[in-house]
Design a protein around this motif. Structure first.
Motif, mmCIF file in Angstrom:
data_model
loop_
_atom_site.group_PDB
_atom_site.id
_atom_site.type_symbol
_atom_site.label_atom_id
_atom_site.label_comp_id
_atom_site.label_asym_id
_atom_site.label_seq_id
_atom_site.Cartn_x
_atom_site.Cartn_y
_atom_site.Cartn_z
ATOM 1 N N ALA A 331 0.835 -1.213 0.000
ATOM 2 C CA ALA A 331 0.000 0.000 0.000
ATOM 3 C C ALA A 331 0.862 1.252 0.000
ATOM 4 O O ALA A 331 0.577 2.224 -0.702
ATOM 5 C CB ALA A 331 -0.923 -0.005 1.210
ATOM 6 N N ILE A 332 1.921 1.248 0.782
ATOM 7 C CA ILE A 332 2.802 2.413 0.859
ATOM 8 C C ILE A 332 3.571 2.593 -0.446
ATOM 9 O O ILE A 332 3.695 3.703 -0.974
ATOM 10 C CB ILE A 332 3.783 2.263 2.042
ATOM 11 C CG1 ILE A 332 3.005 2.312 3.366
ATOM 12 C CG2 ILE A 332 4.850 3.356 2.009
ATOM 13 C CD1 ILE A 332 3.848 1.980 4.570
ATOM 14 N N SER A 341 -4.887 4.015 5.273
ATOM 15 C CA SER A 341 -5.721 4.445 6.392
ATOM 16 C C SER A 341 -6.494 3.276 6.979
ATOM 17 O O SER A 341 -6.642 3.164 8.197
ATOM 18 C CB SER A 341 -6.696 5.530 5.937
ATOM 19 O OG SER A 341 -6.003 6.660 5.458
ATOM 20 N N PHE A 342 -6.976 2.399 6.114
ATOM 21 C CA PHE A 342 -7.701 1.214 6.584
ATOM 22 C C PHE A 342 -6.776 0.270 7.339
ATOM 23 O O PHE A 342 -7.136 -0.255 8.404
ATOM 24 C CB PHE A 342 -8.339 0.506 5.389
ATOM 25 C CG PHE A 342 -8.774 -0.896 5.656
ATOM 26 C CD1 PHE A 342 -9.845 -1.153 6.501
ATOM 27 C CD2 PHE A 342 -8.123 -1.968 5.070
ATOM 28 C CE1 PHE A 342 -10.253 -2.459 6.754
ATOM 29 C CE2 PHE A 342 -8.519 -3.267 5.315
ATOM 30 C CZ PHE A 342 -9.582 -3.509 6.162
ATOM 31 N N LEU A 343 -5.583 0.064 6.811
ATOM 32 C CA LEU A 343 -4.654 -0.873 7.437
ATOM 33 C C LEU A 343 -4.124 -0.375 8.771
ATOM 34 O O LEU A 343 -3.690 -1.170 9.606
ATOM 35 C CB LEU A 343 -3.482 -1.159 6.493
ATOM 36 C CG LEU A 343 -3.825 -1.934 5.212
ATOM 37 C CD1 LEU A 343 -2.609 -2.026 4.317
ATOM 38 C CD2 LEU A 343 -4.341 -3.324 5.550
ATOM 39 N N CYS A 344 -4.142 0.941 8.962
ATOM 40 C CA CYS A 344 -3.650 1.481 10.225
ATOM 41 C C CYS A 344 -4.510 1.041 11.412
ATOM 42 O O CYS A 344 -4.082 1.149 12.564
ATOM 43 C CB CYS A 344 -3.599 3.011 10.168
ATOM 44 S SG CYS A 344 -2.172 3.637 9.269
ATOM 45 N N ILE A 349 -0.112 -3.555 11.242
ATOM 46 C CA ILE A 349 0.814 -2.467 11.519
ATOM 47 C C ILE A 349 1.692 -2.815 12.717
ATOM 48 O O ILE A 349 2.911 -2.658 12.704
ATOM 49 C CB ILE A 349 0.037 -1.163 11.777
ATOM 50 C CG1 ILE A 349 -0.739 -0.745 10.528
ATOM 51 C CG2 ILE A 349 0.989 -0.058 12.207
ATOM 52 C CD1 ILE A 349 0.119 -0.404 9.346
ATOM 53 N N SER A 350 1.076 -3.332 13.769
ATOM 54 C CA SER A 350 1.821 -3.688 14.973
ATOM 55 C C SER A 350 2.816 -4.799 14.702
ATOM 56 O O SER A 350 3.955 -4.764 15.165
ATOM 57 C CB SER A 350 0.851 -4.109 16.081
ATOM 58 O OG SER A 350 -0.046 -3.072 16.377
ATOM 59 N N LYS A 407 5.531 7.675 10.997
ATOM 60 C CA LYS A 407 5.041 7.362 12.342
ATOM 61 C C LYS A 407 5.003 5.863 12.612
ATOM 62 O O LYS A 407 4.996 5.436 13.768
ATOM 63 C CB LYS A 407 3.643 7.945 12.536
ATOM 64 C CG LYS A 407 3.565 9.456 12.442
ATOM 65 C CD LYS A 407 2.121 9.925 12.549
ATOM 66 C CE LYS A 407 2.007 11.436 12.363
ATOM 67 N NZ LYS A 407 0.585 11.888 12.386
ATOM 68 N N LEU A 408 4.956 5.055 11.544
ATOM 69 C CA LEU A 408 4.870 3.605 11.715
ATOM 70 C C LEU A 408 6.193 3.000 12.155
ATOM 71 O O LEU A 408 6.210 1.933 12.766
ATOM 72 C CB LEU A 408 4.436 2.941 10.403
ATOM 73 C CG LEU A 408 3.052 3.309 9.864
ATOM 74 C CD1 LEU A 408 2.782 2.538 8.594
ATOM 75 C CD2 LEU A 408 1.966 3.034 10.883
#
Length: 600
Positions: A331-332, A341-344, A349-350, A407-408
């Motif tokens: 996605a990135i 935004s959905f994957l966040c 993400i974690s 931020k990730l």
């Protein structure tokens, strides 16, 4: 040679001289061929009455009967008349290309003609040409949805399943999701099967993942169309509502059709997933084909497919794409902000952060790392992004994307260097040098143009304040129209024009003297440009108000109706500026102060 304008009598005479040779007599059939293409039923009927064998004969070098020729010429009324004369078995006759008359009718819009053919011989709807039925050609042409519906409702053989998987996939590809849903509800086995006619074994989901425009996430409507989209009812049935009355407005009908297609697509994806879950076929969901579905949906930005697939099969979020990484990385890399935004909100993400920490001492130092920091991917320049007004705001968008993705990354690896020894920020600066220069030029050119207008308005406003309309009293220097209410409108609007233009001038001057570093394009420079344009627009409006008030004071005693045309004419430049510049200003405000990433 026989003329195309030959009369029926001349054809009769010519028929007596027709050769009995077995080879095709082009000269003999040419007048009939041309008459049929023109829709001349009188000539055609006379020809057929004189030579009844022509009704079933091949009248062209491509082996076409009169019925074929009429269908190819889109002479639907003539086709219907010929059908009444022809034997039922002739409706399944093939030309040299292997098509029946219904194959040609199916790619047109005349449902009545198709009904006439099927009523005469119902088996004609099942005849295939190189494996293609009239239904498949109709779907591929995507000219008439009504025709597709008719052929689907009348395709009944074989009873076990009269449709092929390729038929459903073709419907999905052209956006006929409601028809595909109708078929799948009656033949659920088609939902999770794959095509055997090609090498990739495409499933329905695989086809849908290639068409982002079939989903709401793939549409970028303007402001007004977004408002209409929210108001359009989501029911798929066309009831007697106010929206039926408004369908004559092209833009409203376009938005409504789009929303109905989007709702149908989502329901179709849910149905396919539910059928796969009912079958409990783990091999199906662990196959490479489904991995490709997730990859294509992520790359195309189709949030709906990802949301539904992850809801039915949560483990799919951990799928590793061959040569692509994980969902978030794809996605990135493909700059899909809606998917990001959905994957966040997802645990992926974690887990990526955990993988980064675990690999920080070994994997990250390898050039083929499977878990590179996401900010390195975001630092690359996107050659194709959504339409953005001006290079400066494209630079702003690039910075916003980089800062959000950064931020990730776990704090421990924020300064991680890639194989070239560069940190994410260094990669960003190197990849955006050309865009930085373009943004600098765009900002300066825009500021110079706006400064010229602001300077002109400031000069006019200052001059008008000194030489007020009507002049001053010779004794006391008080303006003659001081007691007139219109004069107060002039004074206030002129003062606002002067102050607004000077403020705008200073903002644009501040842009010209800026340092133009990459980080300045995030807020500082866009903010100055927004303030400058806002005050420039206010200056133009107040200048026109001041001019209108001044002119009204001078002529109102003689022409009482003068203020009306003056006000109307003064609105013209204001409206033009609003049409030309306000959309840009609104886009700038949304880009600078709005939320670029939704976490609903």
């Amino acid at each position: 040679m026989e003329s195309a304008e030959s009369s029926p009598l001349s054809v009769v005479a010519d028929s007596n001289n027709r050769s009995n040779a077995e080879e095709f007599n082009y000269k003999y059939y040419q007048p009939l061929h041309i008459a049929i293409l023109k829709g001349d039923w009188k000539f055609t009927k006379a020809f057929l009455d004189n030579d009844p064998s022509t009704l079933t004969a091949k009248i062209t070098m491509l082996g076409e009967t009169a019925l074929h020729v009429a269908a190819l010429g889109a002479q639907w009324k003539l086709v219907e008349k010929l059908v009444q004369l022809m034997p039922a078995n002739m409706l399944t006759e093939l030309d040299s290309k292997g098509f029946t008359c219904l194959h040609y009718v199916a790619v047109g819009k005349s449902v009545d003609t198709a009904k006439a053919l099927v009523a005469k011989n119902s088996s004609v709807i099942q005849v295939t040409s190189s494996g293609f039925t009239p239904l498949y050609l109709c779907i591929a042409a995507a000219i008439s949805k009504e025709m597709v519906w008719y052929l689907v409702l009348n395709t009944t053989e074989p009873a076990c399943c009269p449709f092929k998987h390729t038929d459903v996939c073709a419907m999905v590809s052209v956006g006929f999701h409601d028809i595909a849903m109708y078929i799948l509800q009656r033949y659920p086995n088609l939902a999770s099967t794959s095509s055997t006619s090609d090498d990739d074994g495409s499933t329905i989901l695989h086809v849908m993942s290639k068409f982002p425009s079939h989903f709401q996430s793939g549409h970028n409507f303007g402001f007004w169309k977004r408002c209409i989209y929210r108001c359009v009812p989501v029911e798929l049935e066309y009831g007697n509502t106010i929206w039926n009355a408004l369908e004559f407005v092209p833009s409203i009908k376009l938005v409504r059709d789009a929303k109905l297609r989007h709702v149908s697509a989502v329901r179709l994806v849910e149905f396919v997933c539910s059928q796969a879950l009912t079958k409990n076929d783990c091999r199906f969901w662990q196959s490479d084909r489904i991995v490709n579905v997730i990859f294509d949906a992520t790359s195309s930005g189709i949030v709906e497919i990802l949301r539904i697939c992850f809801r039915f099969f949560p483990d799919m979020v951990w799928n590793h794409m061959p040569n692509g990484g994980y969902v978030t990385q794809i996605a990135i890399e493909n700059r899909q902000e809606k998917v990001f935004s959905f994957l966040c909100k997802m645990p992926t993400i974690s887990i990526m952060q955990v993988m980064q920490i675990m690999s920080s001492t070994t994997t990250f130092q390898h050039k083929d790392s499977d878990y590179p920091p996401t900010s390195h991917l975001a630092a690359r320049f996107a050659s194709q992004v959504e339409s953005i007004p001006g290079a400066a705001f494209q630079m702003q968008r690039e910075l916003q994307w980089f800062k959000e993705v950064e931020k990730l990354d776990n704090p421990r690896i924020k300064n991680y260097k890639d194989r070239d020894g560069k940190t994410p920020w260094q990669v960003f600066k190197d990849n955006h040098k050309a865009l930085l220069e373009e943004g600098k030029i765009w900002m300066k050119d825009t500021s110079n143009s706006c400064m010229l207008v602001a300077t002109l308005i400031a000069t006019i406003a200052f001059a008008a304040a000194i030489t007020v309309p009507g002049g001053n009293n010779q004794d006391k220097g008080i303006p003659i129209f001081l007691s007139d209410n219109t004069f107060m409108v002039f004074v206030v609007s002129d003062a606002l024009a002067l102050f607004s233009s000077m403020t705008s001038l200073l903002m644009f001057l501040g842009i010209l003297n800026a340092r133009f570093a990459q980080e300045d394009f995030l807020v500082a420079l866009p903010q100055k440009l927004i303030i400058g344009l806002t005050f420039l627009f206010l200056a133009i409006v107040t200048t026109m108000v001041a001019y209108g008030a001044a002119l009204s004071m001078l002529v109102q005693d003689r022409l009482k109706w003068a203020p009306i045309p003056i006000v109307l004419l003064a609105c013209v430049p204001i409206a033009l500026f609003a049409i030309l510049q306000l959309p840009l200003l609104v886009e700038m405000m949304i880009s600078t102060y709005g939320s670029r990433f939704s976490y609903e």
